[in-house]
Design a protein around this motif. Sequence first.
Motif: not given
Length: 553
Positions: A118-119, A154-156, A162-164, A215-217
Amino acid sequence: MTEAEDRKPQSDEATGTFDPEITSEFALPEGLAVLRGESETSSEFALPVGLDAPPGPTAEPEGSAFSPPSTYHSSDAPPAFTPATGIPAVSLTKNVPWQDRMRTMLRMPVAERPAPERVHKAEDEGPAVPRVLDLTLRIGELLLAGGEGAEDVEAAMFAVCRSYGLDRCEPNVTFTLLSISYQPSLVDDPVSAARTVRRRGTDYTRLAAVFRLVDDLSDAESHISLEEAYRRLAEIRRNRHPYPTWVLTSASGLLAGAASVLVGGDLIVFIAAAVGAMLGDRLAWLCAGRGLPEFYQFTVAAMPPAAIGVALTLAHVDAKASAVITGGLFALLPGRALVAGVQDGLTGFYITASARLLEVMYFFVGIVVGVLIILYFGVNLGAKLNPDAALNISERPYWQIGASMLLSLTFAVLLQQERSTVLAVTLNGGVAWSVYGALHYTAGLSPVASTAVAAGLVGLFGQLLSRYRFASALPYTTAAIGPLLPGSATYFGLLSIAQNEVDKGLVSLATAASLAMAIAIGVNLGSEISRLFLRLPGGTEAGRRAAKRTRGF
């Protein structure tokens, strides 16, 4: 018989006596008495006398398809659906680029994807699903419009969701359409969104900035809010191109001049090819400003170099006209789109690959039409153009290596690359031509095999450089394959067709197509080989998941 006797019943059930005169097919025969308490009617489902039926199961309350049965217990679950070796755990380590981590997860079934940690972003109340999906689609649009492969797009998109915290999402990318679907749970309604890519342009500086944003996300320690991500994305879209128009026009001229030196041109040929390419570039910009499709832009841009080459031949100038026309074609050949199309096909995105290759075919046909028109008039005017000049290319290794590096440098400028990547791609282009020259001219290897090996090294070095800088591999590979493009084979095929030698021309064009495919496959193969030397998520037991079809199905 009296009337009273006529009303008397014919049988007496209490005594079991019957009137023998009254018979029926359902009447009991004489001597068979019905046991008291036993029904005369029976069925095949009736239990025999003396057999005690076991007590039936108690009625269960009505449930749903997702509720487990009453006799199920997790400790008694059979291991029938678990492999003998177990399901390998996937460890998404932080010391590998997000491209490899997200690509590994996309190639896994949804049920086997590891649950994300969990982020906690800046939005303590939780992510707004529609806004996250909109941000994801906008980022994917910039990547796809910049020429990135469908799998990397698609990966991006998966990395942003996923980052959110939106881990149950499925991105889908085609040539002009991006869509994404998110389902919170099995009982909640899914949320879907789509976006169409209307315009495509080449700006690798913008592409690199989008990669840095993703990358930062993906970094759990960055804590970038949605508002901050939108602000950075707006800045990326508003940024001006790093090179002005006059620099791009000059770069196209220098690229054509360097390409003419590769095929045996001298100083006069260098200047003539540069002037022709710059005129073609200006005419293409004029057509683009008037709203003409890209097909006509390529047709118009291919005419000035061919016209200058024919004019030099008609003026009896001691110059190699074939090198002038070939140099002008190098600046127009769609190598970037070809590599991206073949890469999408090799990674399983067949619809996108077909669309990209169809676009390449249209561009190539436009170039063919433009050059053939000029060559047709040149041949009718008496221009002595020799298709056999392709066999008389002089070997000048130092001049050719320098020209190949200049070609890669100017190609990088045309692609609007960052200044920090220009030196690396210039050296990569010089290495590519050195390997090609050593294999073809020195070792006597065929041009197709030499091109494939050189392109494989370009892809290998490009992937290693991109992973070192956590960036896209396109800026390090696309410009470096410029010296390997089949401009000479394309020109001599068109010249043979213009001189009514159709069979010979088709053979030369087939050679050009083979060289182009060798470049694309070599770059992709080099990229795949580079991942063998990198530490990938999943460990050695899990491996790199991909489609497995060994028998054609």
